[in-house]
Design an enzyme around this catalytic site. Sequence first.
Site, PDB file in Angstrom:
ATOM      1  N   GLY A  82       0.795  -1.219   0.000  1.00  0.00           N
ATOM      2  CA  GLY A  82       0.000   0.000   0.000  1.00  0.00           C
ATOM      3  C   GLY A  82       0.828   1.269   0.000  1.00  0.00           C
ATOM      4  O   GLY A  82       0.493   2.245  -0.682  1.00  0.00           O
ATOM      5  N   ASN A  95      -8.874   3.501   8.338  1.00  0.00           N
ATOM      6  CA  ASN A  95      -8.256   2.378   9.031  1.00  0.00           C
ATOM      7  C   ASN A  95      -8.383   2.454  10.546  1.00  0.00           C
ATOM      8  O   ASN A  95      -8.219   1.451  11.236  1.00  0.00           O
ATOM      9  CB  ASN A  95      -6.770   2.288   8.661  1.00  0.00           C
ATOM     10  CG  ASN A  95      -6.056   3.612   8.819  1.00  0.00           C
ATOM     11  OD1 ASN A  95      -6.392   4.591   8.154  1.00  0.00           O
ATOM     12  ND2 ASN A  95      -5.064   3.667   9.678  1.00  0.00           N
ATOM     13  N   GLN A 105      -7.655  -0.695   3.408  1.00  0.00           N
ATOM     14  CA  GLN A 105      -8.468  -1.218   4.501  1.00  0.00           C
ATOM     15  C   GLN A 105      -9.806  -1.777   4.017  1.00  0.00           C
ATOM     16  O   GLN A 105     -10.418  -2.613   4.673  1.00  0.00           O
ATOM     17  CB  GLN A 105      -8.721  -0.122   5.538  1.00  0.00           C
ATOM     18  CG  GLN A 105      -9.082  -0.635   6.918  1.00  0.00           C
ATOM     19  CD  GLN A 105      -7.924  -1.374   7.579  1.00  0.00           C
ATOM     20  OE1 GLN A 105      -6.881  -0.815   7.863  1.00  0.00           O
ATOM     21  NE2 GLN A 105      -8.099  -2.660   7.825  1.00  0.00           N
ATOM     22  N   THR A 140      12.962  -7.056  -9.997  1.00  0.00           N
ATOM     23  CA  THR A 140      12.583  -8.438 -10.273  1.00  0.00           C
ATOM     24  C   THR A 140      11.350  -8.831  -9.464  1.00  0.00           C
ATOM     25  O   THR A 140      11.288  -8.602  -8.259  1.00  0.00           O
ATOM     26  CB  THR A 140      13.747  -9.386  -9.929  1.00  0.00           C
ATOM     27  OG1 THR A 140      14.888  -9.019 -10.712  1.00  0.00           O
ATOM     28  CG2 THR A 140      13.374 -10.829 -10.225  1.00  0.00           C
ATOM     29  N   CYS A 173       0.513   2.121  12.517  1.00  0.00           N
ATOM     30  CA  CYS A 173       1.655   2.935  12.125  1.00  0.00           C
ATOM     31  C   CYS A 173       1.975   4.016  13.145  1.00  0.00           C
ATOM     32  O   CYS A 173       3.005   4.659  13.071  1.00  0.00           O
ATOM     33  CB  CYS A 173       1.406   3.559  10.757  1.00  0.00           C
ATOM     34  SG  CYS A 173       1.236   2.333   9.446  1.00  0.00           S
TER      35      CYS A 173
END
Length: 382
Positions: free
Chosen positions: A71, A151, A181, A239, A327
């Site tokens: 995200g 959230n 969310q 990659t 967070c």
Amino acid sequence: MEKMYFDHAATSPIHPEVIEVIYEAMKNHYGNASSIHNFGRDSRRIVDNARMVFAKSIGAKPGEIIITSGGTESDNTAIIETALKRQPDGKHIITSAVEHHAVLKPMEYLEKLGFEVTYLPVNKRGQVDPMMVEEALRPDTILVSIMYANNEVGTVMDIAKIGAIIEESESTAYFHTDAVQAYGTQKIDVKRDHIDLLSISGHKINGPKGIGFLYVHEDIFLPSFMLGGEQEKKHRAGTEDIPAIAGLQKAVEIMQPQREERQVKYVELRMQLIELLTQADVTFEVNGNSDKQLANVVSLWFKGVPAEQLLMSLDLGGIAVSAGSACTAGSIEPSHVLLAMYGEKSPIIAETIRISFGLGTTSEQISYLAEQVIKISSRLKR
């Protein structure tokens, strides 16, 4: 002591079937998807199949999906690359005061580069008024970024109406939504809702961490946020992580047909929790919008009970909840979401916890959680 996890909005446990797919891919599909030999073509098939699954889940085309690390990268790419590419058209951006930091931090960065950002307020239910979006639109507005669902308090925004307003206006602004969310429980259709850019993360839906995708409307070309190779049709260098991509595909395949069933279960768990707390001698209120709400996220204000002490007491008893978004966990800073909803003087800021359900949550666990919350909050309030 059984440990109980009620913080699925922060991150979710990986589904056992997803773990099996990841292990199988790590063991047998290790070729570089950019290589032309058989091993590379084998990995390329996994990437292409996953892209089709991701696209179908939101009503998009496979070519409109950029696979990312999650995200935060998706939000950063959508916001910063749009701004840098479109600055000849204007330098005005619209967002809300309750966005995730993966949106707010890029906005702050762009402000330092000379962009002007309008931060729309929310009401006490955490809702952005679509009419305020309309009023804020200007000829030089290049981007609107409003999250699909919050959230911290679980409020679902009126994304369809906001998308229609932008579409029908004279503005050429792109419309981005952080749907990290919402993806696991809401039926998302980017064409129906006039969404140009949309961010998704795997670890919120019982998939692996470090994987997600960004939807970009086919008429939009964003330069690669990651500089290097020409993977993802020059949209995202690096990659491809085949095991993670295969794991996210499996998580989406499990999620899609079970969405409505899970929604019903979460509503029942939510109602059970609120009813048990209501029956007890506990003074509390539910934050958010009961009319448009993620069923698996419950933000509760326990009046007179310090949230941090309640959280720590529950943790000592093996119960994991949150005092805000993951967070900002451990930070002494108050929740910017609750500040935007109630103002800095409100006691709600320091007395709110977030409880979120997911894979493995049972009715028995909810009963035990309620019992412990009632006991601990009563003690702390005294």
